[in-house]
Design a protein around this motif. Structure first.
Motif, PDB file in Angstrom:
ATOM      1  N   GLY A  77      85.963  18.333 115.680  1.00 48.78           N
ATOM      2  CA  GLY A  77      84.561  18.126 115.358  1.00 48.78           C
ATOM      3  C   GLY A  77      84.305  16.812 114.647  1.00 48.78           C
ATOM      4  N   SER A  78      83.045  16.620 114.264  1.00 47.14           N
ATOM      5  CA  SER A  78      82.619  15.381 113.626  1.00 47.14           C
ATOM      6  C   SER A  78      81.783  15.652 112.384  1.00 47.14           C
ATOM      7  CB  SER A  78      81.780  14.546 114.606  1.00 47.14           C
ATOM      8  OG  SER A  78      82.508  14.222 115.765  1.00 47.14           O
ATOM      9  N   LEU A  79      81.837  14.731 111.461  1.00 50.35           N
ATOM     10  CA  LEU A  79      81.001  14.749 110.264  1.00 50.35           C
ATOM     11  C   LEU A  79      80.713  13.317 109.876  1.00 50.35           C
ATOM     12  CD1 LEU A  79      82.574  17.349 107.768  1.00 50.35           C
ATOM     13  CD2 LEU A  79      80.330  17.509 108.872  1.00 50.35           C
ATOM     14  N   THR A  80      79.588  13.117 109.219  1.00 47.45           N
ATOM     15  CA  THR A  80      79.280  11.808 108.671  1.00 47.45           C
ATOM     16  C   THR A  80      79.008  11.945 107.175  1.00 47.45           C
ATOM     17  OG1 THR A  80      78.364  10.948 110.732  1.00 47.45           O
ATOM     18  CG2 THR A  80      77.714   9.838 108.711  1.00 47.45           C
ATOM     19  N   LEU A  81      79.749  11.192 106.394  1.00 52.03           N
ATOM     20  CA  LEU A  81      79.553  11.176 104.954  1.00 52.03           C
ATOM     21  C   LEU A  81      78.653   9.997 104.583  1.00 52.03           C
ATOM     22  CD1 LEU A  81      83.218  11.820 103.721  1.00 52.03           C
ATOM     23  CD2 LEU A  81      81.475  13.476 104.415  1.00 52.03           C
ATOM     24  N   VAL A  95      90.997   5.657 102.562  1.00 52.06           N
ATOM     25  CA  VAL A  95      90.719   6.019 103.950  1.00 52.06           C
ATOM     26  C   VAL A  95      90.155   4.817 104.705  1.00 52.06           C
ATOM     27  CG1 VAL A  95      89.343   7.491 105.466  1.00 52.06           C
ATOM     28  CG2 VAL A  95      90.265   8.409 103.326  1.00 52.06           C
ATOM     29  N   ALA A  96      89.145   4.195 104.147  1.00 54.09           N
ATOM     30  CA  ALA A  96      88.504   3.056 104.815  1.00 54.09           C
ATOM     31  C   ALA A  96      87.727   2.251 103.789  1.00 54.09           C
ATOM     32  CB  ALA A  96      87.570   3.541 105.913  1.00 54.09           C
ATOM     33  N   VAL A 147      93.655   7.270 110.310  1.00 55.83           N
ATOM     34  CA  VAL A 147      92.275   7.505 110.756  1.00 55.83           C
ATOM     35  C   VAL A 147      91.778   6.454 111.733  1.00 55.83           C
ATOM     36  CG1 VAL A 147      91.796   8.639 108.554  1.00 55.83           C
ATOM     37  CG2 VAL A 147      91.102   6.257 108.889  1.00 55.83           C
ATOM     38  N   LYS A 148      92.574   5.464 111.999  1.00 56.33           N
ATOM     39  CA  LYS A 148      92.150   4.408 112.924  1.00 56.33           C
ATOM     40  C   LYS A 148      91.794   4.996 114.288  1.00 56.33           C
ATOM     41  CE  LYS A 148      94.572   0.419 110.992  1.00 56.33           C
ATOM     42  NZ  LYS A 148      95.701  -0.538 111.167  1.00 56.33           N
ATOM     43  N   GLY A 149      90.677   4.559 114.807  1.00 56.90           N
ATOM     44  CA  GLY A 149      90.225   5.050 116.102  1.00 56.90           C
ATOM     45  C   GLY A 149      89.423   6.333 116.022  1.00 56.90           C
ATOM     46  N   ARG A 150      89.430   6.983 114.862  1.00 53.88           N
ATOM     47  CA  ARG A 150      88.681   8.241 114.708  1.00 53.88           C
ATOM     48  C   ARG A 150      87.547   8.111 113.695  1.00 53.88           C
ATOM     49  NH1 ARG A 150      91.066  12.565 112.621  1.00 53.88           N
ATOM     50  NH2 ARG A 150      92.559  11.405 111.339  1.00 53.88           N
ATOM     51  N   LEU A 173      80.596   7.080 106.366  1.00 48.98           N
ATOM     52  CA  LEU A 173      81.889   7.284 106.992  1.00 48.98           C
ATOM     53  C   LEU A 173      81.688   8.281 108.121  1.00 48.98           C
ATOM     54  CD1 LEU A 173      84.922   6.539 106.863  1.00 48.98           C
ATOM     55  CD2 LEU A 173      85.265   8.679 105.602  1.00 48.98           C
ATOM     56  N   GLN A 174      81.713   7.759 109.342  1.00 50.59           N
ATOM     57  CA  GLN A 174      81.602   8.615 110.519  1.00 50.59           C
ATOM     58  C   GLN A 174      83.004   9.076 110.885  1.00 50.59           C
ATOM     59  OE1 GLN A 174      79.250   5.342 112.568  1.00 50.59           O
ATOM     60  NE2 GLN A 174      78.295   7.151 113.427  1.00 50.59           N
ATOM     61  N   MET A 175      83.187  10.387 110.920  1.00 48.15           N
ATOM     62  CA  MET A 175      84.487  10.967 111.191  1.00 48.15           C
ATOM     63  C   MET A 175      84.402  11.790 112.467  1.00 48.15           C
ATOM     64  SD  MET A 175      85.528  12.171 107.326  1.00 48.15           S
ATOM     65  CE  MET A 175      84.224  13.403 107.262  1.00 48.15           C
ATOM     66  N   SER A 176      85.289  11.510 113.389  1.00 47.28           N
ATOM     67  CA  SER A 176      85.317  12.263 114.634  1.00 47.28           C
ATOM     68  C   SER A 176      86.746  12.683 114.928  1.00 47.28           C
ATOM     69  CB  SER A 176      84.734  11.441 115.779  1.00 47.28           C
ATOM     70  OG  SER A 176      85.491  10.264 115.972  1.00 47.28           O
TER      71      SER A 176
END
Length: 115
Positions: A15-19, A47-48, A62-65, A79-82
């Motif tokens: 799944g995905s979340l955006t912080l 993380v980034a 987390v690179k690419g995700r 922070l967009q996390m997929s």
């Protein structure tokens, strides 16, 4: 400088979340904006990060995700996390470093990825 992080929650694997992290106070002094995370029993890790000019860096895991971005008008970092994995489960902290290299931290937002 005060930081308010939000957007955490429970999500399934893949799944995905955006912080979001909203910065208030002497925002003109903000330089680097980062996201860190701390999983149970582990050290806090970067993380980034994103510079004032938009240069980014990511942890290899987390690179690419994950994608970090910032809106300098809204003084907000995202922070967009997929493709989330159970190992991404952690408390995520927003961090900024100002032009004098002072560090400021947000309160953390919990991300839980279920398998």
């Amino acid at each position: 400088v005060q930081l308010q992080a939000s957007g955490g929650g429970l999500v399934q694997t893949g799944g995905s979340l955006t912080l979001s992290c909203v910065v208030s106070g002497n925002t003109f002094r903000i330089n680097v904006m980062d996201w860190y995370r701390q999983a149970p029993g582990k050290q806090r890790e970067l993380v980034a990060g994103i510079s004032r000019g938009g240069s980014t860096n990511y942890a290899d895991s987390v690179k690419g995700r994950f994608t970090i971005s910032r809106d300098n008008v809204k003084n907000t970092a995202y922070l967009q996390m997929s493709s989330l994995k159970p190992e991404d489960t952690a408390v995520y902290y927003c961090h900024v470093k100002d032009l004098a290299s002072w560090d400021y931290w947000g309160q953390g937002t919990l991300v839980t990825v279920s398998s």
